[in-house]
Motif scaffolding. Structure first.
Motif, short mmCIF file in Angstrom:
data_model
loop_
_atom_site.label_atom_id
_atom_site.label_comp_id
_atom_site.label_asym_id
_atom_site.label_seq_id
_atom_site.Cartn_x
_atom_site.Cartn_y
_atom_site.Cartn_z
N VAL A 188 7.24 12.96 -22.50
CA VAL A 188 6.34 13.10 -21.37
C VAL A 188 5.75 11.70 -20.97
O VAL A 188 5.86 10.92 -21.76
CB VAL A 188 5.12 13.85 -21.61
N ASP A 189 5.22 11.62 -19.65
CA ASP A 189 4.60 10.29 -19.21
C ASP A 189 3.16 10.10 -19.90
O ASP A 189 2.50 11.08 -19.49
CB ASP A 189 4.77 10.31 -17.78
N LYS A 190 3.03 9.20 -20.73
CA LYS A 190 1.71 8.89 -21.04
C LYS A 190 1.51 7.56 -20.90
O LYS A 190 0.65 6.70 -21.56
CB LYS A 190 1.83 9.07 -22.66
N ALA A 191 1.96 7.01 -19.56
CA ALA A 191 1.37 5.56 -19.14
C ALA A 191 -0.02 5.27 -19.05
O ALA A 191 -0.52 4.18 -19.63
CB ALA A 191 2.30 5.07 -17.82
N GLU A 192 -0.63 6.08 -18.62
CA GLU A 192 -2.14 6.10 -18.38
C GLU A 192 -2.89 6.04 -19.70
O GLU A 192 -3.94 5.11 -19.85
CB GLU A 192 -2.73 7.05 -17.36
N THR A 193 -2.26 6.97 -20.73
CA THR A 193 -2.96 7.04 -21.98
C THR A 193 -3.03 5.69 -22.93
O THR A 193 -3.61 5.09 -23.42
CB THR A 193 -2.62 8.10 -22.70
#
Length: 382
Positions: A188-193
């Protein structure tokens, strides 16, 4: 000396293994033993770096490091920390998270796996800053001089470490974090986290490391004042405690050590889930390993090992840099703990061997110098 330094570690090992047998039989005994070895192998570089800081403290604070510090390390990072991770990431209450850890271990492991990107980003950035600040500092003793000499010149640029760390974090968020590994093999996309957690790790380093460095610089002044105060107190008949005088400086260095240990423990805690998801066995095994790392740190200080083998600190910091990058890579890819531990052992072993060779060369040079002086004395008739 060995028994005095490692005595508590031996005692905790015996108690921990007995508790494992009582809790889950001989299978639990084996799991705890493996976890202990895993923690020691992954954290040997931690002991070397800790020793470099701890040697600046007096005997009182070294004792605090082995008592209060170990309680924080074992119960805080090896028992409470995994539960806190689940509570925050899954938005659960602390009691519910503990109940999940004890009664639904599969779901608990899934939640910890999902929280790994945030953990890796925070720990990776903290450790990366330690490495960068080390290699950009101009040191009298250089191990890989072909690399460290030009880096020391670059280190004169203000805030270079922070800039590089932020670039690494940005690249990690745009690459590894867009396909972060989750339980069940999903991505999944966890770029912000990752960005938020990495910045939090950077801020933590700058605050704690900055305070630690400030009070370390003031340590000599504290010692001078302490000496003057003791002389004055003796004249007045009221001796003043040395511990109280050096307390402020030592306290912040102690705080820095604890945060440093917390960052090092991330890979051990996460790696432990590859062996077991039982929180009790995990705490026992990692706790035993943490005790040996603590004892080894004090042993290195009291034996003066870092002064004799001068490249050990270099090897440990290179291992820190490698671990930081590995943590960031594991946001997307799984890397076996054997690989992580082996890299650290190889780098530290290499630096140890380089130190031994250096000592031999210096000893040979001194021997030749002494022989030359003796010949000069004989030829001059003295």
């Amino acid at each position: 000396m060995v028994l005095k330094t490692f005595g508590w570690s031996f005692a905790v090992t015996a108690l921990g293994l007995v508790a494992a047998v009582l809790f889950g039989g001989w299978e639990a005994f084996g799991i705890v033993a493996i976890l202990s070895v895993l923690e020691i192998s992954l954290s040997f570089d931690n002991a070397v770096v800790n020793a470099g800081i701890l040697k600046k403290m007096n005997a009182f604070w070294q004792k605090i490091f082995l008592t209060v510090g170990i309680l924080i390390a074992v119960f805080g990072m090896r028992l409470v920390f995994p539960v806190v991770i689940v509570a925050i990431s899954a938005q659960l209450g602390p009691i519910e998270a503990v109940n999940l850890a004890l009664n639904d271990q599969d779901r608990y492991q899934e939640l910890v796996t999902d929280a790994h990107p945030a953990i890796a980003a925070f720990g990776g950035m903290f450790l990366l800053m330690i490495f960068l600040d080390f290699i950009f500092e101009d040191r009298d003793i250089k191990w890989l001089s072909w690399l460290e000499r030009p880096l020391a010149k670059l280190g004169k640029v203000d805030m270079l470490s922070v800039c590089i760390a932020l670039i690494v974090l940005l690249v990690s968020a745009m690459t590894f974090a867009t396909k972060a590994h989750q339980h069940g093999g999903a991505h999944v996309d966890k770029a912000e986290t990752v960005l938020l957690s990495g910045i939090a790790g950077l801020i933590t380093y700058m605050i704690v490391g900055g305070l630690s460095g400030y009070f370390e610089d003031k340590l000599e002044e504290e010692e001078e004042r302490e000496h003057e105060a003791e002389e004055e107190a003796e004249r007045s008949g009221k001796p003043r405690s040395a511990v109280a005088m050096a307390g402020k400086a030592a306290f912040f260095m102690f705080l820095y050590l604890e945060v440093l240990d917390a960052s090092f423990s991330f890979d051990g805690v996460i790696g432990a889930f590859a062996i077991t998801n039982d929180i009790v066995l995990m705490a026992l095994g990692l706790g035993i390993g943490a005790m040996y790392v603590r004892s080894l740190t004090v042993y290195l200080v009291r034996q003066g090992t870092l002064d004799e083998y001068v490249y050990l600190e270099h090897g440990a910091h290179y291992a820190i840099g490698a671990l930081a990058m590995i943590l960031l890579v594991t946001i997307q890819y799984e890397i076996p703990e054997l690989v992580t531990g082996s890299i650290g052992v190889i780098l530290i072993g290499w630096s140890f061997w380089s130190s031994v060779r250096r000592n031999r060369v210096l000893a040979a040079a001194e021997g030749k110098a002494e022989t030359s002086d003796e010949k000069t004395e004989v030829s001059s008739g003295v």
